[in-house]
Design an enzyme around this catalytic site. Structure first.
Site, mmCIF file in Angstrom:
data_model
loop_
_atom_site.group_PDB
_atom_site.id
_atom_site.type_symbol
_atom_site.label_atom_id
_atom_site.label_comp_id
_atom_site.label_asym_id
_atom_site.label_seq_id
_atom_site.Cartn_x
_atom_site.Cartn_y
_atom_site.Cartn_z
ATOM 1 N N SER A 220 0.840 -1.202 0.000
ATOM 2 C CA SER A 220 0.000 0.000 0.000
ATOM 3 C C SER A 220 0.876 1.254 0.000
ATOM 4 C CB SER A 220 -0.953 -0.039 1.197
ATOM 5 O OG SER A 220 -1.938 0.962 1.095
ATOM 6 N N ASP A 346 -9.883 -2.913 -6.468
ATOM 7 C CA ASP A 346 -9.410 -2.255 -5.261
ATOM 8 C C ASP A 346 -9.943 -0.817 -5.199
ATOM 9 O OD1 ASP A 346 -8.018 -1.129 -3.152
ATOM 10 O OD2 ASP A 346 -6.035 -1.774 -3.837
ATOM 11 N N HIS A 375 -8.164 -4.634 -1.442
ATOM 12 C CA HIS A 375 -6.952 -3.923 -1.018
ATOM 13 C C HIS A 375 -6.236 -4.744 0.043
ATOM 14 C CE1 HIS A 375 -4.377 -0.416 -0.604
ATOM 15 N NE2 HIS A 375 -4.479 -0.507 0.716
#
Length: 411
Positions: A220, A346, A375
């Site tokens: 991320s 996502d 995600h």
């Protein structure tokens, strides 16, 4: 697989005819309930196999990297089967932190100083019992970068360390300033556009083990930071390869998606409160330069970044910061092999913002795009407590680069 789907469709049609007969005889007749359940199950299986379980899209900037991945990292070309009862993006994203296990890891903590007088907390897993690499000076080292408010305690980090342990590798987790319980010595935190702390960490780790293969993996925001670093420094890095997972490629697109009502309710507001909590612990360090009361009233990540992050790092506007923070701008400058796993569903990283055309122009870049996974989700199996698809991609890729990376320079 196509044959199986065809057989299931045929079975579904036969069950439908049978059900029609049963209902004509009497809905509450013998076996009708079981037949309905069986019919629904077969229909769902047909839908799952035809529309949900798919091979990822592999986008590479060169034939050499593509061939290398197919030979040594075959998971990126295999069908990904999301958890059958939880394949939707938000479900995968929300469920993963609660359902996946947390393998026990014993860390050795190290605090290193920065040029501005600050400190960075590193959590080491030395793997001194490694069977494959008993010599610590040449033991492969994996630098792990957690997400926005993440630390070395995140389940996805623990799984990466567990898999690295199986391979005999050493790991070190880069905790961003002020989030891992250490004191904040200067009025500065972190952001994915400023790579100074990461450069300090990479230089430090490499100086300790200059003869060891050195790789990095970012998740991320950690992946965004890693890509921005690689895009700035090009091939002049001690890292031999890198992997990123669920990266937000365009910060504007990410914010816009997360500000949609349902996404704001499920994710945005919660992450904003986490950010506020992390800086409020060090509130006394910022009061001279930032209106902390105003920061604590932010209702979204964008508002927090506008009131705190962009001010902290000297950006004139939030747009200036978001432009600088977006790794899609620097992908064409990456100078080492990088594999980037994203799911096109996502909500943190909309599919339209994934830089497919840019990736095609850089022979060092490979995008692996799954249809589902959310995600940092990528759950698979009936009860996905252990290894996820993301974990398998990580393990195969780092092993491929350590053991066969020399092939890329010869291709």
């Amino acid at each position: 697989m196509q044959r199986l789907a065809m057989d299931l469709r045929m079975l579904s049609r036969e069950l439908s005819l049978y059900l029609e007969h049963q209902i004509r005889v009497g809905f509450f007749g013998s076996g009708v309930g079981l037949s309905l359940i069986l019919g629904f199950s077969v229909a769902y299986a047909c839908y799952y196999l035809s529309s949900i379980a798919k091979k990822p899209q592999l986008v590479t900037g060169g034939e050499s990297f593509n061939r290398f991945l197919q030979n040594h990292c075959p998971v990126v070309t295999e069908t990904y089967y999301p958890t059958v009862w939880c394949w939707e993006s938000r479900g995968q994203t929300l469920l993963r932190p609660f359902i996946t296990s947390k393998p026990p890891v014993q860390y050795r903590n190290e605090l290193i100083k920065t040029a501005d007088g600050g400190q960075i907390s590193l959590d080491w897993f030395d793997n001194d019992n490694s069977v494959y690499y008993s010599d610590g000076s040449t033991r492969p080292t994996i630098l792990l970068l957690p997400g926005l408010t993440g630390t070395s305690k995140e389940s996805y980090i623990l799984h990466m360390i567990h898999l690295s342990e199986e391979l005999g590798y050493r790991c070190v987790v880069f905790n961003n300033r002020g989030v891992a319980g250490e004191n904040l010595l200067t009025p500065r935190t972190y952001c994915c556009a400023n790579t100074e702390d990461l450069e300090t960490v990479i230089h430090h780790v490499h100086s300790l083990y200059p003869s060891a293969p050195f790789l990095a993996a970012g998740v991320s925001m950690g992946g965004m930071l890693l890509l921005n670093y690689l895009g700035k420094i090009g091939p002049k890095t001690p890292l031999m390869a890198a992997a990123t997972f669920s990266v937000g490629w365009n910060t504007f697109a990410c914010s816009e998606s997360l500000e949609k009502p349902l996404n704001w309710l499920l994710f945005n507001y919660y992450l904003t409160t986490c950010l506020q909590s992390s800086v409020n612990k060090h509130r006394h360090m910022f009061v001279k330069q930032i209106d902390m009361d105003h920061v604590m009233k932010a209702k979204s990540i964008r508002e927090f970044d506008k009131r705190f992050t962009s001010v902290m790092f000297g950006y004139r506007t939030i747009d200036d910061y978001y432009t600088d923070a977006s790794p899609n701008r620097r992908l064409n400058s990456v100078g080492i092999p990088v594999l980037c796993l994203n799911s096109v569903d996502d909500v943190f990283s909309p599919s339209h913002a994934i830089p497919i055309e840019t990736a095609k122009q850089n022979p060092n870049v490979a995008l692996v795009l799954t249809s589902y996974g959310g995600h940092i989700g990528f759950l698979e199996g009936i009860w996905p407590r252990q290894c996820t698809y993301m974990d398998r991609v990580f393990k195969q890729f780092v092993q491929a680069m350590v053991e066969h990376g020399h092939e890329l320079s010869n291709m």
